[in-house]
Design a protein around this motif. Structure first.
Motif, PDB file in Angstrom:
ATOM      1  N   ILE A 185       0.873  -1.169   0.000  1.00  0.00           N
ATOM      2  CA  ILE A 185       0.000   0.000   0.000  1.00  0.00           C
ATOM      3  C   ILE A 185       0.909   1.218   0.000  1.00  0.00           C
ATOM      4  N   LEU A 186       0.702   2.121  -0.930  1.00  0.00           N
ATOM      5  CA  LEU A 186       1.516   3.338  -1.024  1.00  0.00           C
ATOM      6  C   LEU A 186       0.775   4.509  -0.396  1.00  0.00           C
ATOM      7  N   ASN A 187       1.489   5.297   0.381  1.00  0.00           N
ATOM      8  CA  ASN A 187       0.939   6.551   0.881  1.00  0.00           C
ATOM      9  C   ASN A 187       1.338   7.653  -0.103  1.00  0.00           C
ATOM     10  N   ARG A 188       0.362   8.055  -0.890  1.00  0.00           N
ATOM     11  CA  ARG A 188       0.576   8.997  -1.999  1.00  0.00           C
ATOM     12  C   ARG A 188       1.547   8.389  -3.022  1.00  0.00           C
ATOM     13  N   GLY A 189       2.644   9.079  -3.335  1.00  0.00           N
ATOM     14  CA  GLY A 189       3.540   8.600  -4.390  1.00  0.00           C
ATOM     15  C   GLY A 189       2.927   8.760  -5.760  1.00  0.00           C
ATOM     16  N   PHE A 190       2.160   9.828  -5.958  1.00  0.00           N
ATOM     17  CA  PHE A 190       1.436   9.990  -7.208  1.00  0.00           C
ATOM     18  C   PHE A 190       2.360  10.037  -8.426  1.00  0.00           C
ATOM     19  N   GLU A 191       3.538  10.635  -8.258  1.00  0.00           N
ATOM     20  CA  GLU A 191       4.416  10.806  -9.408  1.00  0.00           C
ATOM     21  C   GLU A 191       4.940   9.481  -9.945  1.00  0.00           C
ATOM     22  N   HIS A 201      -1.164  -2.856  -4.134  1.00  0.00           N
ATOM     23  CA  HIS A 201      -2.416  -3.380  -3.594  1.00  0.00           C
ATOM     24  C   HIS A 201      -3.459  -2.276  -3.433  1.00  0.00           C
ATOM     25  N   ALA A 202      -3.010  -1.093  -2.993  1.00  0.00           N
ATOM     26  CA  ALA A 202      -3.910   0.030  -2.764  1.00  0.00           C
ATOM     27  C   ALA A 202      -3.073   1.288  -2.600  1.00  0.00           C
ATOM     28  N   VAL A 203      -3.747   2.440  -2.692  1.00  0.00           N
ATOM     29  CA  VAL A 203      -3.087   3.735  -2.522  1.00  0.00           C
ATOM     30  C   VAL A 203      -3.818   4.488  -1.417  1.00  0.00           C
ATOM     31  N   ALA A 204      -3.041   5.173  -0.589  1.00  0.00           N
ATOM     32  CA  ALA A 204      -3.620   5.956   0.501  1.00  0.00           C
ATOM     33  C   ALA A 204      -3.149   7.400   0.410  1.00  0.00           C
ATOM     34  N   ALA A 205      -3.920   8.260   1.036  1.00  0.00           N
ATOM     35  CA  ALA A 205      -3.523   9.662   1.170  1.00  0.00           C
ATOM     36  C   ALA A 205      -4.163  10.203   2.437  1.00  0.00           C
ATOM     37  N   ILE A 251      -7.041   8.821   4.864  1.00  0.00           N
ATOM     38  CA  ILE A 251      -6.883   8.897   6.317  1.00  0.00           C
ATOM     39  C   ILE A 251      -7.089  10.348   6.729  1.00  0.00           C
ATOM     40  N   ASP A 252      -8.104  10.607   7.506  1.00  0.00           N
ATOM     41  CA  ASP A 252      -8.348  11.944   8.031  1.00  0.00           C
ATOM     42  C   ASP A 252      -8.189  11.940   9.538  1.00  0.00           C
ATOM     43  N   TYR A 253      -8.093  13.139  10.098  1.00  0.00           N
ATOM     44  CA  TYR A 253      -7.820  13.285  11.521  1.00  0.00           C
ATOM     45  C   TYR A 253      -8.886  14.165  12.160  1.00  0.00           C
ATOM     46  N   ALA A 254      -9.345  13.767  13.329  1.00  0.00           N
ATOM     47  CA  ALA A 254     -10.368  14.528  14.041  1.00  0.00           C
ATOM     48  C   ALA A 254     -10.259  14.243  15.526  1.00  0.00           C
ATOM     49  N   LYS A 255     -10.778  15.158  16.326  1.00  0.00           N
ATOM     50  CA  LYS A 255     -10.743  15.012  17.776  1.00  0.00           C
ATOM     51  C   LYS A 255     -11.485  13.749  18.197  1.00  0.00           C
ATOM     52  N   GLY A 272     -16.388   8.744  -2.705  1.00  0.00           N
ATOM     53  CA  GLY A 272     -15.993   7.554  -3.445  1.00  0.00           C
ATOM     54  C   GLY A 272     -14.720   6.905  -2.962  1.00  0.00           C
ATOM     55  N   PHE A 273     -14.276   7.245  -1.724  1.00  0.00           N
ATOM     56  CA  PHE A 273     -13.018   6.706  -1.206  1.00  0.00           C
ATOM     57  C   PHE A 273     -13.266   5.881   0.059  1.00  0.00           C
ATOM     58  N   ILE A 274     -12.273   5.096   0.430  1.00  0.00           N
ATOM     59  CA  ILE A 274     -12.349   4.252   1.624  1.00  0.00           C
ATOM     60  C   ILE A 274     -11.843   5.064   2.809  1.00  0.00           C
ATOM     61  N   PRO A 275     -12.658   5.282   3.841  1.00  0.00           N
ATOM     62  CA  PRO A 275     -12.251   6.198   4.914  1.00  0.00           C
ATOM     63  C   PRO A 275     -11.593   5.507   6.106  1.00  0.00           C
TER      64      PRO A 275
END
Length: 925
Positions: A185-191, A201-205, A251-255, A272-275
């Protein structure tokens, strides 16, 4: 995950479809796009072990140091992804010192890490050899590659950035060449994605809506992503999804607010994304496609940290059982030791304290008030643990007065929940003025007309029941609950209405567990001819009552290396006959029957008095465990093996002893003090499911044995018949325990005790019970402790082993929709509780809003498991099953029509001589 700043320029070439020519020159190989549909990810980098609640997700991204147990990694190999930073390195990493300084070109000051030159000669091989290979050797097969954008901190020109990308692609391709089975699984790496997408397998941001500022300047705070940044990232992620077909994780962040995180996860899904939404350090339990419902409660007590005194602590002996019934798992902590830090909101459903004194260290008061400020509900029992000064009292919404010499203290007001098993008995010795604010729901008010004390109250932060408003000892050996523990803990901890796993029931029938401790195997029975007690047990009990039975022996009694070598041949022959019975499973009751497990083996003059005095024997764990089990196995027929170890004596083993036993793959049981009776009808005499021993667990026997019903075998010897009272009192008004016929071999040695034993068996045979082995029950309890529950939209997802086959809900929650649920076979109502039947398996889905008239299984005396065609049933007696809503249904067993008998209310009953087979049900419209 250490680099979260946004660089809009990094994906420009990816978004326009431009591919640098140099990238095509790199070594490549064919590989199909990984099929990863249905990914439900959870990220956890916290300091504590991987949370049980996160097991509801099917993809776990973890810091590899968090899971040290190779067995756990192997068991969940298809789910676990180990964190591996490709673009940066922290100085704390084990491989940092092996890296040449020339490779470390810059710094990420936000995270305190060094940026790695991806173009450095030898870097791809180092990455695979020093970072990935050790993880592969530990058992990891999935890797989360982070910091793929960090090179922008050291590459200022397009040419420099292209060189960094080439090196990064080389590292990823070498990884897949060396380990083709690795999932990435890649965290970003868009380039670089156009060149490596087939390997991924999947891409995350991170941070589509909610961000986290980890910088000191930013104050380590949650942030809102600007509209421009959000639009840019959304465009990039849609391009990933649409051009590669790869799953895209956000992946988002919240209290730590469950409602806030749930709303954020829904917004991500709507795009349309997996949270996955969690805290800034990813150290807690977040929310994603499913919302974990924490089942663990942090249980705090005060005691000597150098002494194991939890077993006798009220927090364990009194509070744990009601919480088990409500579906929760205690996690005990001594407040004199370290306490958990970080975001606890998703890890724990709440905090329960039972402290003896108000003299806890100041750090504890500060810690507890911090948790309350974070919104963690707290239930205080007996004492706050610290003196309520004006500041702390105000934080709790209380007003505390100075101790005064009161007059006669009386009850000024009480609700029924504050007079549960006994009326309150105010004690002027421990009275101090206390008032809850107007928002509180006061259950008990005490006073003398001048000063008052709100002794029990539900507050904005939880609730408290202090002093003798908790339990009262009315001049006997048995205390009584003053406050209703079920009602108080539910209200104070804000426990939601959700399914509770239940280990007392399967397929609508209360369970029956029969197990025998081997004590007295070498005793002569008081019958003509003085036969061995074990011989009487075969003829009078085991041959007559053919229910699943777990039978143990003590090698020190029956073996040649024991106390009676001259009788060993006779005793072993009896044991072989017992173990050859098809309904008997074998267990060890140790070699020397330790009386005090934690004292046995100590180098003291009286060490031998802590176990049977076997000539020449010096206690050691290996002899008690491996040795005795090997001995029992030698007496078993082909196809059987020893799975269970039944604790002896005080049933109070050390952490090391339980760990030793568990590493052998053996199940363990015994201990607990469930002895409720009509003369002592109090829930304080009902034990919890067991007690944690380090990372392992000691399962308590559901009931006590005949020794305590006969005053430690001094008489009356018919006393065990009173266990029927215990069976009945743990059935109504709540089913708290299965039926457990638990006794020693010596119960067959006296006419009175044997008669009592038969009376108990005869009672059980008349009840609608489902008999199982002790091993089955132990597995249920272990699964209870690890089972995870989550909201999945409007449904409930249950993830765990297949041993727990029952969920319990209040009837007010409604009916399951069996057509939309998964692995739910039916239900049966018992009073105000609805018992739902599961078919086993690793996961189930419970969808409500069904109808009461659905055709369904109501109860059965066999284990029912869904099969390719119908259901498989397996029991210890001829099949006896009941179905509701089945008036128009026909049944087949093993492809032959099965006769049924109509019961009232459209119910039918099916009986069949087979103990196991395939059952099919066909229902018309």
């Amino acid at each position: 995950m250490y680099f979260t700043l946004h660089f809009k320029r990094l994906a420009r070439r990816f978004l326009t479809g431009h591919r640098p020519a140099a990238l095509a020159l790199l070594l490549g190989f064919a590989c199909g796009v990984a099929s990863a549909q249905g990914i439900s990810p959870a990220f956890y980098y916290g300091p504590m072990p991987f949370p049980q609640a996160l097991r509801v997700f099917n993809t776990w991204i973890v810091e590899p140091d968090q899971i040290q147990d190779a067995r756990a990694i192997a068991q969940h190999q298809d789910k676990i992804f180990a964190y591996a930073a490709l673009g940066e390195v922290l100085p704390s990493r084990s491989y940092f010192k092996k890296m040449p300084e020339a490779w470390l070109k810059g710094k990420n000051v936000v995270w305190g890490s060094r940026v790695i030159d991806q173009n450095a000669l030898g870097w791809p091989a180092f990455f695979v050899d020093e970072i990935i290979t050790p993880l592969w050797q530990q058992g990891y097969r999935g890797f989360f590659l982070d910091t793929l954008d960090s090179y922008h901190l050291i590459a200022a020109t397009p040419e420099a950035r292209q060189a960094q990308e080439v090196g990064m692609i080389a590292a990823i391709r070498l990884l897949k060449q060396r380990y083709p089975g690795a999932r990435l699984i890649l965290n970003r790496g868009f380039e670089i994605l156009p060149e490596v997408a087939p390997l991924v397998h999947a891409v995350a941001a991170e941070s589509l809506f909610g961000g986290w500022d980890n910088s000191k300047k930013g104050g380590k705070r949650y942030t809102q992503v600007s509209a421009n940044d959000r639009d840019w990232l959304k465009t990039a992620l849609l391009k990933v999804r649409d051009s590669t077909g790869l799953p895209v994780i956000v992946i988002d962040y919240a209290k730590p607010d469950r409602a806030v995180r749930r709303d954020l996860a829904n917004k991500i899904r709507a795009e349309g994304f997996i949270p996955y939404v969690s805290d800034g350090d990813l150290a807690g339990v977040g929310t994603g496609i499913v919302e974990p419902m924490p089942r663990t409660l942090l249980m705090l007590y005060d005691g000597n940290p150098d002494r194991d005194d939890l077993k006798l602590n009220y927090l364990h002996t009194q509070a744990a059982m009601p919480l088990n019934y409500l579906g929760y798992v205690p996690e005990y902590r001594n407040i004199n030791g370290p306490l958990p830090s970080g975001d606890l909101s998703g890890r724990y459903a709440g905090i329960v304290t039972w402290l003896a004194r108000n003299d806890a260290r100041p750090a504890y008061r500060k810690w507890l008030l911090e948790q309350i400020a974070q919104g963690i509900p707290v239930a205080v029992l007996n004492s706050f643990g610290f003196n309520l000064d004006p500041v702390s009292a105000k934080q709790l919404g209380l007003t505390a007065g100075a101790r005064v010499a009161p007059g006669k203290i009386g009850v000024l007001m009480r609700k029924p929940e504050a007079a549960f098993e006994t009326e309150p008995h105010p004690d002027a010795e421990v009275f101090s003025p206390l008032a809850a604010d107007r928002s509180a729901d006061v259950w008990l008010k005490l006073g003398d007309g001048r000063v008052t004390q709100d002794a029990v109250a539900i507050t904005a932060w939880g609730g408290y029941a202090i002093g003798q408003a908790t339990v009262h000892l009315p001049g006997s050996d048995f205390s009584r609950w003053v406050v209703d523990p079920f009602a108080f803990l539910t209200r104070a901890l804000r426990l939601p209405a959700m399914p509770a796993p239940d280990v007392t029931t399967e397929n609508g029938r209360r369970l029956l567990i029969t197990h025998i401790d081997g004590d007295g195997f070498a005793s002569r029975a008081e019958f003509p001819g003085s036969p061995w007690a074990a011989e009487v047990l075969i003829h009078e009990i085991l041959a007559r009552y053919r229910v699943p039975t777990t039978l143990s022996i003590i090698e020190g009694e029956t073996g040649k290396a024991g106390l009676y070598p001259h009788y060993s041949a006779d005793l072993e022959a009896i044991a072989r006959r017992m173990f050859a019975l098809p309904h008997v499973e074998a267990a060890s009751h140790s070699y020397s029957h330790p009386f005090f497990w934690q004292k046995a083996g100590q180098a003291t003059a009286d060490e031998a008095s802590y176990h049977l005095d076997i000539p020449g024997y010096a206690f050691n764990n290996a002899r008690e465990f491996e040795g005795s089990v090997k001995y029992v196995d030698s007496l078993l027929p082909s196809g059987k093996r020893t799975q269970v170890f039944l604790w002896s004596g005080d049933c109070n083993p050390s952490v090391d002893q339980v760990a030793h036993l568990s590493r052998l793959g053996l199940l363990n049981m015994n201990g607990g003090e469930t002895l409720i009776s009509r003369s002592q009808p109090t829930l304080t005499s009902v034990a919890p499911l067991g007690i944690p021993r380090g990372e392992f667990f000691q399962v308590y026997a559901p009931m006590q044995n005949e020794n305590l019903y006969t005053n430690e075998w001094t008489g009356p010897f018919y006393g065990y018949e009173r266990v029927i009272e215990t069976f009945e009192l743990t059935e109504t008004p709540r089913r708290l325990k299965p039926v457990n016929i638990y006794y020693h071999t010596y119960s067959a040695s006296k006419p009175a005790s044997l008669k009592a034993l038969k009376k108990v068996y005869d009672w059980a045979m008349q009840q609608p019970l489902l008999p199982i082995y002790a091993s089955d029950y132990i597995r249920k309890v272990n699964d209870f402790n690890s089972l995870a529950i989550a909201r999945e939209g409007d449904a409930w997802r249950i993830v765990g082993g297949d041993a727990v086959r029952t969920l319990r809900i209040p009837v007010g929650m409604g009916y399951p929709d069996l057509a939309r649920s998964e692995n739910v076979l039916g239900w049966r109502d018992e009073g105000a509780q609805r018992y739902l039947h599961l078919g086993g398996g690793a996961t189930s889905l419970l969808v409500m809003d069904g109808q009461a008239s659905q055709p369904r299984l109501e109860r059965a005396n066999a284990r029912i498991t869904p099969a390719e065609k119908g259901w498989r049933f397996a029991g210890s007696a001829p099949l006896d099953a009941e179905f509701a809503g089945a008036a128009r249904c026909t049944f087949r067993i093993d492809n032959r029509p099965a006769a049924v008998r109509a019961l009232s209310g459209g119910r039918i009953r099916l009986t069949h001589p087979a103990h196991n087979g395939t059952l099919e049900m066909y229902c018309g419209q």
